[in-house]
Design a protein around this motif. Structure first.
Motif, mmCIF file in Angstrom:
data_model
loop_
_atom_site.group_PDB
_atom_site.id
_atom_site.type_symbol
_atom_site.label_atom_id
_atom_site.label_comp_id
_atom_site.label_asym_id
_atom_site.label_seq_id
_atom_site.Cartn_x
_atom_site.Cartn_y
_atom_site.Cartn_z
ATOM 1 N N ALA A 29 0.829 -1.198 0.000
ATOM 2 C CA ALA A 29 0.000 0.000 0.000
ATOM 3 C C ALA A 29 0.867 1.252 0.000
ATOM 4 O O ALA A 29 1.851 1.339 0.741
ATOM 5 C CB ALA A 29 -0.918 -0.008 1.218
ATOM 6 N N GLY A 30 0.502 2.207 -0.843
ATOM 7 C CA GLY A 30 1.231 3.470 -0.901
ATOM 8 C C GLY A 30 2.420 3.457 -1.827
ATOM 9 O O GLY A 30 3.082 4.488 -1.998
ATOM 10 N N VAL A 31 2.720 2.310 -2.435
ATOM 11 C CA VAL A 31 3.867 2.186 -3.333
ATOM 12 C C VAL A 31 3.366 2.237 -4.780
ATOM 13 O O VAL A 31 2.379 1.585 -5.128
ATOM 14 C CB VAL A 31 4.631 0.876 -3.081
ATOM 15 N N ALA A 132 4.571 -8.029 0.729
ATOM 16 C CA ALA A 132 4.440 -8.805 1.957
ATOM 17 C C ALA A 132 4.227 -7.797 3.071
ATOM 18 O O ALA A 132 5.164 -7.101 3.479
ATOM 19 C CB ALA A 132 5.674 -9.656 2.210
ATOM 20 N N GLY A 133 2.994 -7.647 3.512
ATOM 21 C CA GLY A 133 2.697 -6.643 4.517
ATOM 22 C C GLY A 133 2.975 -5.246 4.003
ATOM 23 O O GLY A 133 2.488 -4.844 2.942
ATOM 24 N N THR A 134 3.819 -4.515 4.714
ATOM 25 C CA THR A 134 4.138 -3.130 4.340
ATOM 26 C C THR A 134 5.404 -3.032 3.510
ATOM 27 O O THR A 134 5.935 -1.934 3.330
ATOM 28 C CB THR A 134 4.305 -2.264 5.605
ATOM 29 N N ARG A 135 5.900 -4.137 3.016
ATOM 30 C CA ARG A 135 7.114 -4.094 2.216
ATOM 31 C C ARG A 135 6.848 -4.575 0.795
ATOM 32 O O ARG A 135 5.963 -5.393 0.555
ATOM 33 C CB ARG A 135 8.247 -4.871 2.876
ATOM 34 N N THR A 136 7.630 -4.052 -0.121
ATOM 35 C CA THR A 136 7.520 -4.391 -1.533
ATOM 36 C C THR A 136 8.786 -5.111 -1.958
ATOM 37 O O THR A 136 9.890 -4.660 -1.634
ATOM 38 C CB THR A 136 7.325 -3.122 -2.384
ATOM 39 N N GLU A 153 16.885 -9.657 -5.433
ATOM 40 C CA GLU A 153 15.690 -9.176 -4.753
ATOM 41 C C GLU A 153 15.976 -7.832 -4.097
ATOM 42 O O GLU A 153 16.973 -7.687 -3.373
ATOM 43 C CB GLU A 153 15.218 -10.168 -3.685
ATOM 44 N N ILE A 154 15.111 -6.867 -4.341
ATOM 45 C CA ILE A 154 15.175 -5.555 -3.696
ATOM 46 C C ILE A 154 13.929 -5.430 -2.834
ATOM 47 O O ILE A 154 12.808 -5.531 -3.339
ATOM 48 C CB ILE A 154 15.224 -4.416 -4.722
ATOM 49 N N THR A 155 14.096 -5.238 -1.541
ATOM 50 C CA THR A 155 12.970 -5.114 -0.618
ATOM 51 C C THR A 155 12.906 -3.687 -0.100
ATOM 52 O O THR A 155 13.880 -3.187 0.482
ATOM 53 C CB THR A 155 13.107 -6.094 0.562
ATOM 54 N N LEU A 156 11.776 -3.036 -0.330
ATOM 55 C CA LEU A 156 11.554 -1.665 0.129
ATOM 56 C C LEU A 156 10.685 -1.701 1.383
ATOM 57 O O LEU A 156 9.665 -2.408 1.412
ATOM 58 C CB LEU A 156 10.848 -0.847 -0.955
ATOM 59 N N PHE A 157 11.052 -0.922 2.386
ATOM 60 C CA PHE A 157 10.344 -0.923 3.664
ATOM 61 C C PHE A 157 9.578 0.386 3.834
ATOM 62 O O PHE A 157 10.183 1.459 3.997
ATOM 63 C CB PHE A 157 11.326 -1.110 4.816
ATOM 64 N N THR A 648 4.979 -9.024 8.898
ATOM 65 C CA THR A 648 5.516 -8.162 7.839
ATOM 66 C C THR A 648 4.722 -6.862 7.687
ATOM 67 O O THR A 648 5.130 -5.975 6.945
ATOM 68 C CB THR A 648 5.540 -8.901 6.489
ATOM 69 N N SER A 649 3.605 -6.747 8.390
ATOM 70 C CA SER A 649 2.865 -5.477 8.370
ATOM 71 C C SER A 649 3.505 -4.430 9.269
ATOM 72 O O SER A 649 3.141 -3.246 9.211
ATOM 73 C CB SER A 649 1.414 -5.704 8.799
ATOM 74 N N THR A 650 4.461 -4.828 10.111
ATOM 75 C CA THR A 650 5.111 -3.865 11.003
ATOM 76 C C THR A 650 6.090 -2.984 10.235
ATOM 77 O O THR A 650 6.651 -3.387 9.221
ATOM 78 C CB THR A 650 5.877 -4.587 12.125
#
Length: 690
Positions: A29-31, A132-136, A153-157, A648-650
């Motif tokens: 969400a928001g990405v 996954a939750g709040t991460r992309t 893999e690039i994970t954005l928080f 992962t929503s944290t």
């Protein structure tokens, strides 16, 4: 965990974005993900209430993946760095899986056997966007190296200008050990200057120019590239990246400059490992066949200069210290500093405040349990020499303790029981690890008082009972305890309440695991299923302790439910009580479990299981890195059950209470673990059912 995917070939991806600029519902969400122009894909994620981070990815082969990395708001972005590629050097060697205990072996010397280092290839092959939750998570295929294949893999928080870059690779070759170096590399210098903290915590900055790459010993494991006020910090997972060694030497874990190791052409900055380790036993990372090894690093962005950015990095590890927690005191165990033999009894000047004490205080350690005389002293006598060594240890511990810091004597005797184990008494105890014929179990000495003479495991257990001491298996199932405690699990001394259990350390290391120290958790669950109410404190098992060392990466801590530190002269029975009662949790430092209860009862307790088996499990935790999961682990005496709670929503830097009702019918015990996105974690002791 609900994960949503968009997977396309590279050609299809470019066509897709030309027709449809956004990918609704696929990232977090928001990405926002969209095509800027042919071959370029932008990803914008929220980093706070008003600002966003932005990656522009170049999907054309032969061109840098990160066209630009920026921070900004309302569509206006400050470019932090441009035209850099994430690059990796993989070093592959061989593990000895034959001579000792398979993948759990520590006594291995991988760099002395044939090994090879090479640049990991990256031929971009398609893209996948998922959440996954709040991460992309952005996945790009095409990672290749000899014997390995995988994806980038690039994970954005969300909530932080933070992302993780990982080459996720697998091999089919057995007995493989690996190391990796990584960083951001450009054809020419992409930053105007480089900044870092030296080992004495002084911020250093230079223009970054170097004919060849430099390796640096730094504090906080971080290298920063600067362009004006804009900067990017590159750093590893604070504990996962550091495989177990006997020494916590600072082996220059960051690098910057040109042509790193003659393997990465161009200019870069990043993280690194020293192949020779501490030149003792050097096991590297395990890479079993088929496992997905994550060669990864973190990047944090800032627009207020290098010092402010480094301060932000430091927050993820509480400034490399253990955060004070009301109602708790921190205990660290198992240190072979050998201050007594190498300084006090060696005739060297004895400092008022030794450097190792300053190191512990700097890291927020309240109580230290030593493991002195590790093959350096005279445990079996001559009696006069042994008693002299013990008195020197007790005197120094007393002198260096106060109402804010407690230094406690301890040893790793390695006699009588089998394997390696630690002894811990609640007051100074004089004992000699031999008992000649005709010598009584207890004698009296006018200078030292009561002196115990120990000749076998029965004597040793009687000593523990007489002085209310504790013993536990050190580095269970590995090192000098290979095969233990399993080999003595039916012995009287092991079944005694005086034998606490075992100790936890992240050993061996495996970059595919979502947690550290699986070896010990497996043992913990085995012991619980054996029906034994044992406890597992964390241990460091380190030798040299100096300010310039990379101590934090190799440390862990136990938070004991103590309101105050005992006075050395009055004894420290309350410390042993909390261990024996299981009234503590253990952690790498970033995750805290401030409360854990099962039907209102705390860890270490034995409670009645309700007739319907329903158990309310409540826990309160706080964290720095975003969390990955919590796991409620239980057993029925034969099997182990895992109830995973997706976290992962944290977002970073949070605190929350959790509650879950589970059916525990037929279960005999339950415990809790919590792990974050950098594979830092915490675990509780067990609650048993009757």
């Amino acid at each position: 965990m609900r994960v949503k995917y968009l997977v396309l070939s590279l050609a299809a991806t470019l066509c897709f974005f030309e027709v449809r600029a956004q990918v609704p519902g696929k990232p977090a969400a928001g990405v926002v993900v969209k095509q800027e122009k042919a071959g370029l894909v932008s990803v914008v994620w929220p980093v706070d209430n008003s600002n966003s981070g932005r990656l522009v990815l170049n999907l054309k082969n032969g061109e840098p993946l990160f066209n630009s990395i920026a921070l900004g708001n309302k569509g206006k972005y400050n470019k932090v760095i441009e035209n850099v590629d994430p690059q990796f050097v993989l070093t592959e060697g061989k593990r000895d899986l034959i001579s000792q205990n398979g993948w759990n072996i520590f006594f291995d010397k991988v760099p002395l056997k044939p090994h090879q280092s090479y640049k990991v290839g990256f031929n971009k092959k398609g893209i996948a966007v998922s959440s996954a939750g709040t991460r992309t998570i952005i996945k790009i295929g095409g990672i290749e190296a000899p014997n390995f294949k995988g994806d980038l893999e690039i994970t954005l928080f969300n909530g932080q200008p933070l992302f993780n870059v990982a080459a996720v690779i697998s091999t089919r070759v057995d007995s493989t050990a690996i190391l990796y170096d990584a960083g951001l590399v450009a054809k020419s210098q992409p930053v105007k200057s480089i900044s870092y903290s030296d080992v004495y915590e002084k911020l250093k900055t230079d223009d970054g120019s170097a004919d060849t790459a430099k390796n640096l010993a730094v504090k906080y494991r971080t290298i920063i590239g600067i362009n004006g006020n804009n900067s990017i910090a590159v750093f590893p997972a604070p504990h996962q990246y550091f495989y177990p060694l006997d020494e916590a030497f600072n082996l220059k874990f960051v690098w910057y400059g040109n042509n790193y190791r003659n393997l990465l052409p161009g200019y870069g900055l990043g993280i690194r490992q020293e192949l020779q380790g501490d030149k003792r036993f050097v096991p590297w990372f395990n890479a079993p066949p088929g496992t997905k090894q994550r060669l990864n690093f973190f990047c944090l962005l800032g627009t207020n200069g290098a010092e402010a950015l480094l301060d932000n990095v430091k927050q993820f590890t509480h400034n490399d210290s253990y955060k004070p927690l009301p109602g708790y005191k921190t205990l660290a165990s198992h240190f072979h500093n050998e201050f007594i033999m190498s300084v006090v009894l060696a005739g060297k000047p004895v400092p008022d405040s030794p450097s190792f004490v300053k190191v512990f205080k700097r890291h927020g350690v309240d109580i230290v349990h030593l493991a002195e005389f590790h093959y350096t002293a005279h445990p079996k006598g001559p009696d006069e020499q042994r008693l002299k060594e013990l008195k020197a240890l007790f005197d120094q511990c007393s002198r260096l303790s106060d109402n804010k810091f407690l230094l406690l004597p301890g040893e790793e005797p390695n006699e009588f029981f089998g394997g390696h184990w630690l002894a811990f008494f609640p007051k100074p105890v004089y004992w000699i690890m031999s008992r000649k014929e005709g010598i009584p179990f207890i004698s009296t000495d006018t200078k030292h008082g009561k002196v115990y003479h120990i000749g076998d495991k029965t004597d040793m257990l009687n000593l523990l009972k007489a002085e209310n001491g504790l013993a536990w298996t050190a580095h269970a199932r590995t090192k000098g305890s290979t095969g233990f405690p399993d080999a003595y699990k039916k012995e009287d001394f092991f079944l005694s309440e005086r034998f606490l259990g075992a100790a936890w350390k992240a050993l061996p290391a495996d970059l595919s695991q979502p947690r550290l120290g699986k070896r010990v958790f497996d043992l913990m669950d085995d012991m619980n299923n054996w029906g034994l109410k044992k406890k597992f404190l964390s241990e460091a098992d380190l030798f040299t302790i100096e300010p310039e060392n990379e101590m934090y990466a190799h440390l862990n801590i136990n938070y004991l439910k103590l309101d105050k530190i005992p006075n050395f002269k009055n004894g420290w029975q309350p410390v042993l009580n909390k261990l024996e009662q299981g009234q503590f949790f253990s952690t790498t430092g970033e995750v805290l479990i401030e409360d854990f209860k099962v039907n209102g009862h705390s860890s270490g307790e034995t409670i009645a299981l309700p007739a319907d088996g329903k158990c309310a499990i409540n826990f309160q935790t706080s964290w720095t890195f975003p969390l990955n999961f919590a796991e409620i682990v239980s057993g029925d005496g034969k099997q182990v059950y895992r109830e995973r709670i997706d976290l992962t929503s944290t977002q970073a830097f949070g605190a929350k209470s959790f509650s879950k009702v589970l059916d525990m019918r037929w279960r005999k015990w339950v415990r809790l673990e919590v792990w974050d996105a950098a594979v830092d974690g915490a675990y509780t002791q067990t609650v048993w059912f009757k």
